[in-house]
Design a protein around this motif. Structure first.
Motif, short mmCIF file in Angstrom:
data_model
loop_
_atom_site.label_atom_id
_atom_site.label_comp_id
_atom_site.label_asym_id
_atom_site.label_seq_id
_atom_site.Cartn_x
_atom_site.Cartn_y
_atom_site.Cartn_z
N UNK A 161 0.84 -1.19 0.00
CA UNK A 161 0.00 0.00 0.00
C UNK A 161 0.88 1.24 0.00
N UNK A 162 0.28 2.36 -0.36
CA UNK A 162 1.01 3.64 -0.33
C UNK A 162 1.45 3.95 1.09
N UNK A 163 0.58 3.69 2.05
CA UNK A 163 0.92 3.97 3.45
C UNK A 163 2.11 3.14 3.90
N UNK A 164 2.16 1.87 3.48
CA UNK A 164 3.27 1.01 3.87
C UNK A 164 4.58 1.49 3.28
N UNK A 165 4.55 1.93 2.01
CA UNK A 165 5.75 2.46 1.40
C UNK A 165 6.22 3.73 2.11
N UNK A 166 5.28 4.60 2.45
CA UNK A 166 5.65 5.82 3.17
C UNK A 166 6.22 5.48 4.56
N UNK A 167 5.65 4.48 5.20
CA UNK A 167 6.16 4.06 6.50
C UNK A 167 7.61 3.59 6.39
N UNK A 168 7.94 2.99 5.23
CA UNK A 168 9.30 2.52 5.00
C UNK A 168 10.23 3.63 4.51
#
Length: 535
Positions: A94-101
């Protein structure tokens, strides 16, 4: 189709090849011969194409592998069929997961851009519907070359050396070390004439052979992929693999000067070729080596491509229809922008109105246009330990813009660059064609088609002709063989022209045409190691 080679002033180092009972064109000569062997054993064009495709995972691992995607156009019994074998993203992406990384865009390397492999499932689906020989027989040549080794050809040696350079910063990192272990077994890139053995890949091909490719989705290979992902921070899971199936799709087309040009619909960008042809259709192109002809082609492609890159996505998420992009109204609106000077193209406002390509044919009339790819060289750089499975980085083509139809998301297919093409006239097959090379692909197809239809070049001459590539803004990369006076006139018109000699820049194509007598005519890319294998 009538050809007039006299309109092409540059000497070709290869002649067009003719055949009657069968033909296979690929970028690696051993793969073409493997396909031809299937025809001689009683197989059809589908068997030939699949055997060649499986071989290419071994013979050109810098461009494709068992983690690749694949697309196919298949002509049989008077009808064209399309298969979309592009994989989807993991459910956890997800976009949120990529941003979290910590990512602001989907990276090119590592687990984040990895998608479910589509090619092996596509091989099985195509064979089940149209193949003739036993599926296991198609794997024989590839397994033998992987197990026993093969002599590296010059262009492959150059690509391996380039890959070794690109991935050198990753050497020694646990996540990426298996790439070097599997494909650079002596610690360096093999040179032309060296023998390359890929025993891990041979093992995986044997498992795929014995399970009709299901092992990569719900068997031993799926277990290995998912386990490596979970162990090393990846998002891919067994459920992502098990749920995947390739899709049979209706090909899309446009008519260009009496010929129907066919492509796979989105998420691939074959649509860009059709859009550019529609924009160019009302221009006259009487002379190939003319600055006005180059200028109009470049401008038509720029306008189509900037729209395609903005709006093409997984069709389930596209807010615009293929019919709109293929409409006369769209083509007329974009064509009206083309004048004497180079444009700085902007996408239309809809609210206001490295890869392998191959083709095959048999004496019964069947023809196949087939393409598969890891996207960027060895893809993500991740190779499954012990199995030689290189995983793609196709997810890099997702956008991180939440307003984009192509925004990254779970179980979603990204914008895709690989596109097989097919040509018909008056409802009869002319034949398969394609030009591999990421974002060069629609540009290469567009130029090859115009070489064929507007300038009447035979298949080999159409591929030999020097090419250009739009790379953004007003910048055009162009081959040195283009006459100097054309280059200078393009510069006077505002094009930022860069003369570039790197043959990998301009794509690598294959063509087979069938004439009204049933004779096959083949051309193979002079910028690659391939041949036309004919019978």
């Amino acid at each position: 189709m009538d050809f007039d080679a006299s309109v092409y002033p540059y000497a070709s180092h290869r002649e067009v090849v003719y055949g009657r009972r069968g033909m296979v064109c690929t970028s690696q000569h051993l793969a073409a011969q493997a396909g031809l062997d299937m025809l001689k054993q009683g197989g059809n064009a589908v068997d030939a194409a699949l055997a060649a495709a499986i071989c290419l995972t071994v013979l050109e691992p810098t461009s494709n592998g068992l983690g690749s995607d694949a697309f196919a156009l298949i002509w049989t019994k008077g009808k064209l069929y399309g298969l979309n074998g592009s994989g989807w993203s993991p459910a956890l992406l997800t976009r949120d997961e990529l941003q979290r990384r910590g990512f602001t865009e989907v990276p090119l390397r590592g687990w984040e851009p990895v998608m479910v492999p589509g090619a092996p499932a596509a091989w099985a689906a195509i064979h089940e519907r149209f193949g003739r020989l036993p599926f296991a027989e198609l794997f024989g040549p590839a397994i033998a070359y992987a197990r026993d080794g093969y002599a590296v050809m010059p262009n492959l040696a150059a690509m391996l050396a380039d890959s070794a350079r690109v991935f050198a910063p990753y050497k020694g990192m646990p996540l990426f070390q298996h790439l070097f272990d599997a494909f650079f077994p002596h610690g360096k890139a093999p040179k032309a004439g060296d023998i390359l053995k890929l025993p891990e890949l041979a093992k995986s091909l044997e498992i795929l052979r014995d399970t009709k490719c299901r092992a990569l989705y719900d068997g031993e290979l799926a277990e290995a992929v998912a386990a490596w992902s979970q162990e090393t921070g990846g998002l891919l899971r067994k459920e992502d693999l098990a749920a995947y199936q390739p899709q049979w799709v209706e090909p899309i087309h446009t008519n260009y000067r009496g010929y129907d040009v066919w492509e796979i619909p989105p998420n691939g960008h074959g649509l860009v070729v059709l859009m550019a042809l529609n924009i160019a259709r009302k221009f006259t192109f009487s002379k190939r080596d003319d600055a006005e002809s180059f200028h109009r082609q470049i401008e038509a492609m720029k306008l189509a491509f900037c729209d395609g890159k903005k709006y093409i996505a997984d069709p389930r998420f596209m807010k615009t229809s293929v019919d709109m992009w293929l409409s006369e109204a769209y083509a007329d609106k974009r064509r009206a922008l083309i004048g004497h000077e180079a444009l700085l193209p902007q996408p239309v406002d809809v609210n206001c109105g490295g890869t392998v390509y191959l083709c095959s044919a048999d004496g019964e009339g069947n023809m196949v246009s087939f393409i598969q790819s890891n996207y960027n060289g060895f893809g993500s750089g991740i190779v499954v330990p012990g199995y030689g499975i290189s995983l793609s980085d196709r997810g890099h083509n997702f956008s991180m813009d939440p307003a984009s139809d192509n925004c990254v998301g779970p179980r979603k297919k990204s914008y895709h660059t690989i596109i097989p093409g097919f040509l018909t006239k008056d409802g009869e097959a002319v034949g398969p064609f394609g030009v591999m090379g990421a974002f060069m692909q629609p540009q290469g197809q567009f130029q090859v088609l115009m070489n064929t239809i507007d300038y009447h070049l035979n298949p080999q001459a159409a591929l030999d002709a020097p090419r250009w590539q739009w790379v953004g803004g007003k910048t055009i990369e162009i081959e040195r063989a283009v006459p100097a006076e054309i280059i200078e006139e393009l510069r006077r018109r505002g094009h930022d022209v860069v003369v570039k000699d790197d043959i990998q820049t301009y794509g690598r194509g294959q063509i087979i045409w069938r004439d009204e007598k049933g004779t096959l005519m083949g051309g193979t890319e002079p910028r690659a190691d391939g041949i036309v294998a004919a019978w």
